[in-house]
Design a protein around this motif. Structure first.
Motif, PDB file in Angstrom:
ATOM      1  N   VAL A   1       1.540   2.788  -3.334  1.00 54.73           N
ATOM      2  CA  VAL A   1       0.430   3.339  -4.140  1.00 54.73           C
ATOM      3  C   VAL A   1       0.416   4.856  -3.939  1.00 54.73           C
ATOM      4  O   VAL A   1       0.477   5.329  -2.793  1.00 54.73           O
ATOM      5  N   PRO A   2       0.343   5.650  -5.011  1.00 57.42           N
ATOM      6  CA  PRO A   2       0.349   7.109  -4.840  1.00 57.42           C
ATOM      7  C   PRO A   2      -0.800   7.569  -3.929  1.00 57.42           C
ATOM      8  O   PRO A   2      -1.918   7.045  -4.021  1.00 57.42           O
TER       9      PRO A   2
ATOM     10  N   PHE B   1     -12.561  -0.720  -5.680  1.00 57.92           N
ATOM     11  CA  PHE B   1     -11.273  -0.061  -5.940  1.00 57.92           C
ATOM     12  C   PHE B   1     -10.414  -0.924  -6.861  1.00 57.92           C
ATOM     13  O   PHE B   1      -9.711  -0.415  -7.741  1.00 57.92           O
TER      14      PHE B   1
ATOM     15  N   TRP C   1       0.815  -1.226   0.000  1.00 56.50           N
ATOM     16  CA  TRP C   1       0.000   0.000   0.000  1.00 56.50           C
ATOM     17  C   TRP C   1       0.841   1.267   0.000  1.00 56.50           C
ATOM     18  O   TRP C   1       0.493   2.273  -0.608  1.00 56.50           O
TER      19      TRP C   1
ATOM     20  N   SER D   1      -5.545  13.489   0.775  1.00 62.50           N
ATOM     21  CA  SER D   1      -4.675  12.593   0.004  1.00 62.50           C
ATOM     22  C   SER D   1      -3.893  13.356  -1.075  1.00 62.50           C
ATOM     23  O   SER D   1      -2.918  12.848  -1.616  1.00 62.50           O
ATOM     24  N   ARG D   2      -4.310  14.578  -1.384  1.00 64.39           N
ATOM     25  CA  ARG D   2      -3.546  15.416  -2.324  1.00 64.39           C
ATOM     26  C   ARG D   2      -2.813  16.545  -1.594  1.00 64.39           C
ATOM     27  O   ARG D   2      -2.338  17.487  -2.204  1.00 64.39           O
TER      28      ARG D   2
ATOM     29  N   PRO E   1      -2.915  10.132  -3.828  1.00 66.13           N
ATOM     30  CA  PRO E   1      -4.238  10.465  -4.367  1.00 66.13           C
ATOM     31  C   PRO E   1      -5.027   9.221  -4.789  1.00 66.13           C
ATOM     32  O   PRO E   1      -6.238   9.173  -4.676  1.00 66.13           O
ATOM     33  N   ARG E   2      -4.320   8.206  -5.237  1.00 66.33           N
ATOM     34  CA  ARG E   2      -4.994   6.933  -5.578  1.00 66.33           C
ATOM     35  C   ARG E   2      -5.488   6.264  -4.285  1.00 66.33           C
ATOM     36  O   ARG E   2      -6.567   5.715  -4.232  1.00 66.33           O
ATOM     37  N   ARG E   3      -4.702   6.339  -3.222  1.00 63.86           N
ATOM     38  CA  ARG E   3      -5.157   5.806  -1.928  1.00 63.86           C
ATOM     39  C   ARG E   3      -6.428   6.542  -1.503  1.00 63.86           C
ATOM     40  O   ARG E   3      -7.349   5.965  -0.924  1.00 63.86           O
TER      41      ARG E   3
ATOM     42  N   ASP F   1      -7.468  -2.926  -6.824  1.00 64.68           N
ATOM     43  CA  ASP F   1      -6.181  -3.543  -6.508  1.00 64.68           C
ATOM     44  C   ASP F   1      -5.643  -3.159  -5.124  1.00 64.68           C
ATOM     45  O   ASP F   1      -4.436  -3.024  -4.932  1.00 64.68           O
TER      46      ASP F   1
ATOM     47  N   GLU G   1      -8.699   7.525  -3.350  1.00 66.13           N
ATOM     48  CA  GLU G   1      -9.847   6.988  -4.102  1.00 66.13           C
ATOM     49  C   GLU G   1     -10.518   5.848  -3.314  1.00 66.13           C
ATOM     50  O   GLU G   1     -11.744   5.730  -3.294  1.00 66.13           O
TER      51      GLU G   1
END
Ligand code: UN1
Length: 500
Positions: free
Chosen positions: A61-62, A197, A58, A117-118, A64-66, A199, A68
């Motif tokens: 994972v970038p 989500f 985890w 997250s951003r 911003p994707r987290r 993955d 999501e």
């Protein structure tokens, strides 16, 4: 809503609440509402290994994707708010309004975390050396252990986990063994979000329903760099030294003994409403509940008689009924604790209004009480203790400095408030020399904080901060990088160290 309908609405299988040996009873009437499987110490160790594996995936994972994933969790909560809110009320006994409000708090923190997250920003710092620059990096920390209490059985998990997930951490949750069903429901909603989500690693979010002894393995495991624990000061006192011994981090959100000061200039209508909600809301079982009221002498008699009048009209009863404002205590132990505190207060000269058990004919296995007002001539020992029940100790003050001294004169430091229209008093109260609590409010009560602020308090409350503002920093590790882009190697502080 019956438990079968709730579990169906949540999309749980029919056996979800009917496996295992932990019997769960509703505080509403003492009826058995489910059976839940408990973790063994072997399970705990396995779960920690899985949490570490999930973290390793985890963290790459970038962010911003987290975010999501957390956005999808918020969507699940939105569409299942009603069912989860009902389950909170059934298992915990708080009003349906409050159960739904708790789920709303989860949705709010998800929204906050998605934005966050951003925004996991670090500083860039000017270097004292030519051709160098410095910057801070915020990195995921590791698996986070979350320990939560029965009184906010779902929101506290979300404050921690929504933030932890965007920060790149995995979460292992030990819910209260009084409220494991709501925890299972949250885990299920998380899994639905994770499936959408796509993955997310397996075991990113896990729960372990178990007693304290089994949970000890998580407390002592160096693979858990952060334990965020909400509960009593006694619990914090038991776990904090063990975690400190292995140099783990803690976020502790422990007992509160929250006071409202009512000054002579206050809008007394607001003050009555703020006090009643703070003191009797959630049957006095919030860590932010108002437990002490400090009223200026010139308005004391008037205010207390209005307060008693308001208390006399509070409907106590089944928390699913619309007209009810106070539901049951969580269990008999809580009721006994309330009785014992009132007894001590009486011995110390307290004058008690209310406080007895009610509705015992209708609900012999439910513990409903009339909220109590106890007039005290001073801040004796029992007033300085947190009793998790609707007891409001009332004291008088003369001058403003004395009110602040009484407010601060307890071991706990979570929430506080003042009702005043005097701008000097309001500013003084929130200043360095005012309230020593983590929350210091003006013209609102002590409870019902929004998620946007950092939540927690000082002294025996434990010093931790969860939820909004920059609380996220505790869920990450910071590295400071100094980068040299010159062809020289000057040392800081002017040190000369030339070799050869
Ligand atoms: C708690 O009682 O542990 O401020 C949390 C409040 C709620 C949270 C209480 N938002 O009353």
């Amino acid at each position: 809503m019956k438990i079968e309908d709730i579990s169906k609405s949540l999309g749980l299988d029919s056996k979800a609440f009917d496996r295992g040996d932990l019997i769960v009873k509703s505080p509403i009437d003492g009826s058995v509402i489910g059976r839940v499987q408990q973790a063994t110490s072997k399970d705990v160790s396995r779960k920690i290994t899985q949490a570490v594996d999930a973290f390793h995936h985890w963290r790459e994972v970038p962010a911003p994707r987290r975010g999501e994933l957390v956005r999808l969790l918020g969507e699940e909560l939105r569409s299942h708010k009603d069912a989860l809110g009902h389950l909170v009320t059934l298992e915990n006994g708080k009003l349906l309004q409050e159960g739904l409000g708790e789920v709303q708090e989860m949705i709010d923190i998800c929204d906050f975390a998605v934005g966050l997250s951003r925004q996991l920003y670090g500083l860039t710092i000017t270097s004292e050396r030519p051709g160098h620059h410095m910057r801070e990096n915020w990195h995921p920390l590791g698996p986070v252990g979350v320990i939560s209490a029965f009184n906010f059985p779902v929101a506290v998990w979300s404050w921690n986990s929504a933030i932890a997930f965007v920060c790149g951490d995995s979460v292992l949750w030990k819910p209260s063994d009084k409220t494991p069903m709501t925890a299972l429901a949250c885990q299920h909603l998380f899994e639905r979000a994770a499936a959408k989500f796509g993955d997310a690693p397996d075991h990113l979010s896990q729960i372990m329903v178990c007693g304290r002894k089994i949970a000890q393995a998580m407390i002592d495991d160096p693979r858990m760099p952060l334990i965020s624990a909400t509960g009593s000061t006694a619990m914090g006192r038991a776990i904090a030294p063990r975690i400190a011994e292995r140099f783990g981090r803690t976020i502790l959100e422990l007992g509160g003994n929250n006071a409202i000061i009512v000054a002579p200039s206050a809008d007394l209508d607001l003050a009555i409403r703020g006090t009643v909600f703070g003191a009797v809301g959630t049957c006095g079982q919030r860590c932010t509940s108002t437990r002490r009221l400090i009223v200026q002498g010139s308005i004391y008699d008037d205010f207390i008689s209005r307060l008693k009048k308001a208390y006399a009209s509070i409907p106590v009863g089944n928390p699913f009924e619309d007209s009810v404002l106070v539901g049951p205590l969580i269990d008999q132990t809580a009721f006994k604790g309330m009785e014992a505190a009132l007894e001590k207060a009486k011995e110390a000269g307290g004058v008690i209004w209310g406080g007895g058990r009610v509705l015992d004919n209708k609900y012999p296995d439910g513990f409903y009480v009339q909220p109590a007002i106890v007039e005290m001539s001073g801040q004796v020992d029992i007033v300085r203790e947190e009793t998790f029940a609707p007891i409001l100790y009332v004291m008088k003050y003369d001058d403003f400095e004395e009110a602040i001294a009484i407010q601060n004169g307890v071991p706990q430091g979570l929430s506080s408030s003042i009702f005043t229209n005097d701008v000097r008093e309001a500013e003084k109260f929130t200043s360095t020399a005012g309230s020593d609590c983590g929350i210091a409010n003006v013209n609102i009560g002590t409870s019902g904080a929004e998620i946007g602020g950092a939540f927690g308090g000082e002294k025996e409350t434990g010093g931790g901060r969860e939820s909004g503002s920059d609380s996220w920093k505790a869920y990450m590790r910071r590295s400071t990088s100094t980068v040299n882009y010159s062809n020289q190697l000057p040392l800081a502080q002017g040190i000369e160290f030339d070799v050869g």
